[in-house]
Design a protein around this motif. Structure first.
Motif, PDB file in Angstrom:
ATOM      1  N   LEU A  23       0.826  -1.215   0.000  1.00  0.00           N
ATOM      2  CA  LEU A  23       0.000   0.000   0.000  1.00  0.00           C
ATOM      3  C   LEU A  23       0.858   1.263   0.000  1.00  0.00           C
ATOM      4  N   ALA A  24       1.906   1.260   0.835  1.00  0.00           N
ATOM      5  CA  ALA A  24       2.756   2.449   0.907  1.00  0.00           C
ATOM      6  C   ALA A  24       3.495   2.669  -0.404  1.00  0.00           C
ATOM      7  N   GLY A  25       3.967   1.578  -1.021  1.00  0.00           N
ATOM      8  CA  GLY A  25       4.644   1.736  -2.309  1.00  0.00           C
ATOM      9  C   GLY A  25       3.713   2.266  -3.379  1.00  0.00           C
ATOM     10  N   ALA A  26       2.494   1.725  -3.433  1.00  0.00           N
ATOM     11  CA  ALA A  26       1.529   2.197  -4.429  1.00  0.00           C
ATOM     12  C   ALA A  26       1.159   3.658  -4.189  1.00  0.00           C
ATOM     13  N   LEU A  27       0.920   4.021  -2.924  1.00  0.00           N
ATOM     14  CA  LEU A  27       0.559   5.412  -2.618  1.00  0.00           C
ATOM     15  C   LEU A  27       1.728   6.359  -2.879  1.00  0.00           C
ATOM     16  N   GLY A  28       2.945   5.908  -2.564  1.00  0.00           N
ATOM     17  CA  GLY A  28       4.110   6.758  -2.803  1.00  0.00           C
ATOM     18  C   GLY A  28       4.313   7.046  -4.281  1.00  0.00           C
ATOM     19  N   LEU A  29       4.230   5.992  -5.103  1.00  0.00           N
ATOM     20  CA  LEU A  29       4.366   6.205  -6.544  1.00  0.00           C
ATOM     21  C   LEU A  29       3.207   7.010  -7.099  1.00  0.00           C
ATOM     22  N   GLY A  30       1.991   6.705  -6.624  1.00  0.00           N
ATOM     23  CA  GLY A  30       0.833   7.455  -7.102  1.00  0.00           C
ATOM     24  C   GLY A  30       0.938   8.921  -6.757  1.00  0.00           C
ATOM     25  N   SER A  31       1.385   9.235  -5.544  1.00  0.00           N
ATOM     26  CA  SER A  31       1.538  10.636  -5.142  1.00  0.00           C
ATOM     27  C   SER A  31       2.563  11.350  -6.015  1.00  0.00           C
ATOM     28  N   TYR A  32       3.661  10.646  -6.301  1.00  0.00           N
ATOM     29  CA  TYR A  32       4.706  11.273  -7.127  1.00  0.00           C
ATOM     30  C   TYR A  32       4.191  11.596  -8.530  1.00  0.00           C
ATOM     31  N   TYR A  33       3.511  10.635  -9.173  1.00  0.00           N
ATOM     32  CA  TYR A  33       3.055  10.875 -10.550  1.00  0.00           C
ATOM     33  C   TYR A  33       1.926  11.895 -10.608  1.00  0.00           C
ATOM     34  N   LEU A  38       3.868   1.327  11.180  1.00  0.00           N
ATOM     35  CA  LEU A  38       5.259   1.804  11.158  1.00  0.00           C
ATOM     36  C   LEU A  38       5.918   1.531   9.803  1.00  0.00           C
ATOM     37  N   VAL A  39       5.708   0.310   9.292  1.00  0.00           N
ATOM     38  CA  VAL A  39       6.274  -0.037   7.981  1.00  0.00           C
ATOM     39  C   VAL A  39       5.653   0.822   6.883  1.00  0.00           C
ATOM     40  N   PHE A  40       4.367   1.113   7.007  1.00  0.00           N
ATOM     41  CA  PHE A  40       3.695   1.969   6.023  1.00  0.00           C
ATOM     42  C   PHE A  40       4.334   3.356   5.982  1.00  0.00           C
ATOM     43  N   ILE A  41       4.541   3.945   7.155  1.00  0.00           N
ATOM     44  CA  ILE A  41       5.155   5.283   7.214  1.00  0.00           C
ATOM     45  C   ILE A  41       6.556   5.253   6.617  1.00  0.00           C
ATOM     46  N   LEU A  42       7.343   4.248   7.004  1.00  0.00           N
ATOM     47  CA  LEU A  42       8.721   4.151   6.515  1.00  0.00           C
ATOM     48  C   LEU A  42       8.767   3.987   5.000  1.00  0.00           C
ATOM     49  N   THR A  43       7.987   3.043   4.482  1.00  0.00           N
ATOM     50  CA  THR A  43       8.017   2.769   3.041  1.00  0.00           C
ATOM     51  C   THR A  43       7.492   3.944   2.229  1.00  0.00           C
ATOM     52  N   PHE A  44       6.404   4.551   2.688  1.00  0.00           N
ATOM     53  CA  PHE A  44       5.838   5.678   1.950  1.00  0.00           C
ATOM     54  C   PHE A  44       6.832   6.833   1.866  1.00  0.00           C
TER      55      PHE A  44
END
Length: 460
Positions: free
Chosen positions: A99-109, A154-160
């Motif tokens: 989820l964090a990876g998908a949200l991070g990439l989505g936010s960037y694009y 915690l993992v979500f915050i770190l990964t995002f």
């Protein structure tokens, strides 16, 4: 000088050998207390060895590159003692990373598509990171989230944050994120599979046994308390030390809560079905501790010598009856949990302890104060009051265990034996129902009839 130096070196060597031997003895004791600890160590080593294939085999390393280290890191972090703890951490880490990876990439694009300059883009990314990080951190304070999903948050915050921040400078962020997510999921899957299929250690089974043994310890104390308090015990120091086992019950709350949390992650195993009522074990554990606190207070009166023996003797008979029957009832309740059967065997002992409790109440209200110094009688009255509270706690324990037996569908072994042996000469005893075994929509009726041949002989 040389001899003094030799003595010093020999002393240092002897001290080192002593320390090494102490450590070895501690390690041996650790394994003897619970051999599963040794097995768990080998299981973690096996999982790390398997996941190291991402580095050792060139085709795998060519596919994942340096991101393969995330698989090793995941196994080290996720591997826990029980299946439930490993599953909980593994699912938390895998889902949070995805989820964090998908949200991070989505936010960037999204930010890159709507921003018009180099100044607006970092500001928007920083604002999104601020909002999501603050929201996820605040959610961690919720008791339910704290208990089950704290590690995932915690993992979500770190990964995002890692994906969002690194995407601003790294043009190959999509490929890197895909590799990291894949290796993390692979490492978590390997760890979970090893934990489940190689000598699994179930948190649910540990909780089940812990609650049962705690109640049994309370019963052991009460069975010996009456004779010990009134000075008619024949046991030695071993008997007294055996009665002190209840003290471990006082500090099991955190352990029970952790085991219940881990058990909810576990699949069906052994006698435990899907959605087994693990929360009911916490209720039973709380009642056990309430009983243990009163028992701890009773234990303080064993060493009291201020009360004359003639005052104690006034309540000796009902007290011994109460403690003996309540102790037996608690041990029957512990056996019911252990064997997963309805707690009806404790009903007789609870009824007898209630009769003795009624007798003790009447004595404390009337007969105990005659020709007695009130200050000398106060400790005896306190003991009587504590024993009455213990009887009440035992009744509440029985009700909670009965509720557990209904929800978890405990089976009455006696009824099963009677059904399988209809022609047994002891059928009447085996099929005799107990008043509290209301565990199913059936009734057992026994009709006694005289033998046919005997009646014919009498008539003839």
């Amino acid at each position: 000088m040389a001899s003094e130096a030799n003595r010093n070196s020999e002393g240092i060597a002897a001290a080192c050998v002593t320390k090494v031997m102490d450590v070895m003895l501690q390690l041996k004791k650790l394994g003897e207390e619970d051999p599963r600890r040794v097995i768990h160590s080998f299981k973690v080593a096996l999982a790390i060895t398997l996941v190291s294939a991402f580095y050792y085999f060139k085709p795998l390393y060519d596919g994942f590159g340096s991101s393969a280290m995330w698989a090793v890191f995941t196994v080290i972090v996720v591997s826990e003692f029980s299946v439930g703890a490993t599953l909980g951490k593994g699912l938390n880490r895998g889902l949070a990373t995805f989820l964090a990876g998908a949200l991070g990439l989505g936010s960037y694009y999204i930010v890159k598509s709507i921003s018009t300059g180099d100044v607006v883009e970092p500001l928007l990314l920083g604002f999104i990171i601020f909002l999501l990080t603050a929201g996820a951190t605040y959610i961690r304070f919720l008791p339910r989230m704290k208990a089950r999903y704290d590690y995932g948050l915690l993992v979500f915050i770190l990964t995002f944050c890692l994906v969002s921040v690194s995407s601003y400078r790294d043009s190959e962020i999509l490929d890197i994120a895909q590799k990291r997510v894949t290796t993390i999921l692979a490492g978590g899957l390997i760890s979970v599979l090893v934990c489940i299929f190689v000598y699994p250690i179930w948190a649910g089974g540990d909780l089940h046994n812990l609650v049962s043994k705690n109640i049994e310890k309370l019963g052991n104390f009460l069975e010996g308390f009456g004779e010990e308090y009134f000075g008619i015990s024949e046991g030695g120091e071993s008997n007294k030390s055996f009665m002190q086992a209840y003290k471990s019950v006082l500090n099991t709350k955190q352990v029970e809560e952790n085991l219940a949390n881990f058990a909810r992650w576990e699949p069906c195993h052994g006698p435990f079905r899907f959605r087994h009522p693990w929360q009911q074990y916490l209720k039973i554990g709380n009642l056990s501790r309430q009983c243990a606190y009163r028992i701890d207070a009773l234990n303080g009166f064993l060493k009291s010598t201020k009360t004359p023996s003639e005052i104690r003797s006034k309540i000796q008979e009902p007290c011994i009856k109460m403690t003996t029957e309540t102790g037996k009832a608690l041990k029957e309740l512990a056996m019911a949990i252990q064997k997963m059967i309805p707690p009806s065997a404790a009903d007789t002992h609870i009824a007898k302890s209630n009769i003795a409790a009624m007798s003790l109440r009447s004595m404390t209200k009337t007969g105990l104060w005659k020709d007695t110094n009130i200050f000398e009688a106060i400790p005896v009255v306190t003991v009587a009051s504590l024993l009455l509270d213990v009887v009440s706690c035992t009744e509440m324990l029985r009700e909670s265990i009965q509720e557990l037996s209904i929800i978890a569908k405990f089976k009455n072994k006696d009824s099963k034996i009677a059904t399988e042996q209809p022609n047994s000469p002891h059928q009447e005893e085996a099929t005799q129902p107990r008043c509290s075994d209301n565990i199913g929509p059936y009734h057992v009726i026994t009709i006694n009839q005289p033998p046919t041949n005997l009646s014919q002989n009498v008539n003839s």
